[in-house]
Design a protein around this motif. Structure first.
Motif, short mmCIF file in Angstrom:
data_model
loop_
_atom_site.label_atom_id
_atom_site.label_comp_id
_atom_site.label_asym_id
_atom_site.label_seq_id
_atom_site.Cartn_x
_atom_site.Cartn_y
_atom_site.Cartn_z
N ALA A 14 0.83 -1.21 0.00
CA ALA A 14 0.00 0.00 0.00
C ALA A 14 0.87 1.26 0.00
CB ALA A 14 -0.92 0.01 1.21
N GLY A 15 0.34 2.31 -0.60
CA GLY A 15 1.01 3.60 -0.62
C GLY A 15 0.05 4.71 -0.25
N VAL A 16 0.44 5.94 -0.56
CA VAL A 16 -0.38 7.10 -0.20
C VAL A 16 -1.76 7.06 -0.86
CG1 VAL A 16 -0.54 9.62 -0.37
CG2 VAL A 16 1.61 8.55 0.34
N PRO A 17 -1.89 6.70 -2.17
CA PRO A 17 -3.25 6.67 -2.75
C PRO A 17 -4.18 5.71 -2.02
CG PRO A 17 -1.59 6.62 -4.47
CD PRO A 17 -0.86 6.44 -3.19
N GLU A 18 -3.66 4.53 -1.64
CA GLU A 18 -4.50 3.56 -0.91
C GLU A 18 -4.87 4.10 0.47
OE1 GLU A 18 -2.42 1.57 -4.11
OE2 GLU A 18 -1.67 2.79 -2.45
N ALA A 19 -3.93 4.78 1.12
CA ALA A 19 -4.20 5.34 2.45
C ALA A 19 -5.24 6.45 2.36
CB ALA A 19 -2.91 5.86 3.07
N ARG A 20 -5.15 7.28 1.33
CA ARG A 20 -6.15 8.34 1.16
C ARG A 20 -7.55 7.75 0.99
NH1 ARG A 20 -4.21 13.55 -0.40
NH2 ARG A 20 -6.17 13.91 -1.51
N ARG A 21 -7.67 6.71 0.15
CA ARG A 21 -8.97 6.08 -0.05
C ARG A 21 -9.49 5.43 1.22
NH1 ARG A 21 -6.71 4.62 -5.07
NH2 ARG A 21 -6.14 2.55 -4.28
N PHE A 22 -8.58 4.76 1.95
CA PHE A 22 -8.98 4.08 3.19
C PHE A 22 -9.52 5.08 4.20
CE2 PHE A 22 -8.20 2.54 7.45
CZ PHE A 22 -8.69 1.24 7.41
N VAL A 23 -8.79 6.18 4.41
CA VAL A 23 -9.22 7.18 5.39
C VAL A 23 -10.52 7.84 4.96
CG1 VAL A 23 -8.62 9.45 6.36
CG2 VAL A 23 -6.93 7.61 6.34
N ARG A 24 -10.62 8.17 3.68
CA ARG A 24 -11.86 8.79 3.19
C ARG A 24 -13.05 7.86 3.41
NH1 ARG A 24 -16.03 10.76 2.69
NH2 ARG A 24 -16.83 12.11 1.02
N ASP A 25 -12.87 6.59 3.08
CA ASP A 25 -13.97 5.64 3.23
C ASP A 25 -14.32 5.42 4.70
OD1 ASP A 25 -14.00 5.41 0.50
OD2 ASP A 25 -12.94 3.48 0.45
N ALA A 26 -13.30 5.25 5.55
CA ALA A 26 -13.55 4.94 6.96
C ALA A 26 -14.20 6.11 7.69
CB ALA A 26 -12.25 4.53 7.65
N LEU A 27 -13.61 7.30 7.57
CA LEU A 27 -14.18 8.46 8.25
C LEU A 27 -15.53 8.84 7.65
CD1 LEU A 27 -11.10 10.81 8.80
CD2 LEU A 27 -12.22 9.32 10.45
N GLY A 28 -15.62 8.75 6.32
CA GLY A 28 -16.88 9.08 5.67
C GLY A 28 -18.00 8.16 6.07
N ALA A 29 -17.72 6.85 6.20
CA ALA A 29 -18.75 5.90 6.59
C ALA A 29 -19.28 6.21 7.99
CB ALA A 29 -18.19 4.48 6.55
N ASN A 30 -18.39 6.50 8.94
CA ASN A 30 -18.83 6.83 10.28
C ASN A 30 -19.58 8.15 10.32
OD1 ASN A 30 -17.81 4.49 11.36
ND2 ASN A 30 -15.93 5.43 12.15
N SER A 31 -19.11 9.13 9.55
CA SER A 31 -19.80 10.42 9.51
C SER A 31 -21.20 10.29 8.93
CB SER A 31 -18.99 11.43 8.69
OG SER A 31 -17.83 11.81 9.37
#
Length: 312
Positions: A280-297
């Motif tokens: 994994a790199g920065v693009p995967e981390a960006r998607r992961f954080v966006r998905d995780a925080l967005g889902a909870n929000s």
């Protein structure tokens, strides 16, 4: 009255103009100053400003008001506390940004202060506090400035919104009353909410992600009934080096309310392989954080929407 002066400095590997801009724009402070949670403008006229600052001190949330004068040509920012707490009788200072090269800057922090009743013990206490705080603050500011000017790909901001046929007050109450989130939000497993000063909260909670994993976070929240709640996480998931956000409740002319959850995140690149795997790199981390925080929000927003609409 005895007036004492102190000077501290550090070298920052960033352009002087960018260093000045980031310090001048107070919305950057939660990123630059680790204790800073939120800053808002109270008055602005020309280069004169009056600002209110919320920050943590010794594990507690505090706030105070300061005045600033900006000198963009001289790359200087002077500041003074409106009301100082004993033993400090008065406290003022200056940030001086000195170019040393295209991407190298000397950042100087000056303080001028005095003690109540010119008390020698009080003055000695202030001497130690200014020296200790400055020595701790400058390395953090240096790191924040260098990160902000060289790692744009590690920073992401995004928001999610819902339109609600209910009141801003009920939506605000749902988010404000986070001590009830274990009853109201399925992804929250445990919560501790402390509010020693009305409108200043420390929120610690265990949250379950979409993949079933759980993580513990702690945030300082500043609440503005019934308009918005802003926060900064002081205990972060491993993948982030910064996370700030806000909940905003805006009423439209037709009476509906748009509830918005906004996030700003700075990724911790060294943690990416450990958290997401070696490939994994920065693009995967960006998607992961966006998905995780967005889902909870989005889950929180939908439950808040249901709560508010049931109370129409």
């Amino acid at each position: 009255m005895t007036v004492r002066e102190a000077e501290h400095a550090i070298t920052v590997h960033a352009p002087a103009a960018e260093v000045y801009r980031l310090l001048a724009e107070v919305e950057n402070w939660p990123r630059l100053f680790p204790p800073s949670v939120y800053v808002e403008y109270l008055e602005r006229e020309g280069n004169q400003e009056r600002i209110r600052i919320w920050a943590t001190a010794n594990g507690e949330a505090k706030n105070w008001t300061s005045r600033r004068e900006l000198d963009p040509e001289g790359l200087r920012i002077t500041f003074s506390q409106e009301v100082s707490a004993p033993p400090v009788a008065h406290m003022s200072g200056t940030w001086i940004v000195e170019p040393l090269g295209e991407r190298k800057t000397r950042l100087v922090l000056l303080h001028s202060y005095g003690a109540v009743d010119d008390d020698p013990e009080g003055l000695a206490w202030i001497d130690r506090a200014v020296d200790d705080n400055s020595r701790k603050e400058l390395p953090g500011v240096k790191a924040g400035l260098e990160e902000a000017t060289s790692t744009a790909e590690l920073t992401l901001s995004f928001e999610d919104s819902v339109v609600v046929a209910g009141s801003a007050k009920d939506l605000y109450d749902f988010v404000d009353q986070a001590d009830r989130w274990t009853e109201r939000l399925p992804h929250v497993e445990s919560v501790t909410l402390t509010e020693d000063t009305p409108g200043l909260q420390v929120l610690r909670m265990d949250t379950r992600a979409v993949d079933g994993s759980t993580h513990t976070t702690e945030s300082v929240r500043v609440c503005f009934p019934h308009q918005r709640i802003v926060y900064k996480q002081t205990t972060l998931p491993a993948l982030m080096s910064l996370h700030t956000g806000r909940w905003v409740f805006a009423t439209a002319e037709d009476g509906t309310v748009t509830a918005t959850s906004q996030h700003t995140v700075v990724l911790a690149p060294d943690a990416i392989p450990r958290v997401l795997g070696t490939g994994a790199g920065v693009p995967e981390a960006r998607r992961f954080v966006r998905d995780a925080l967005g889902a909870n929000s989005r889950a929180t927003l939908e439950h808040a929407k249901r709560y508010a609409e049931e109370r129409r």
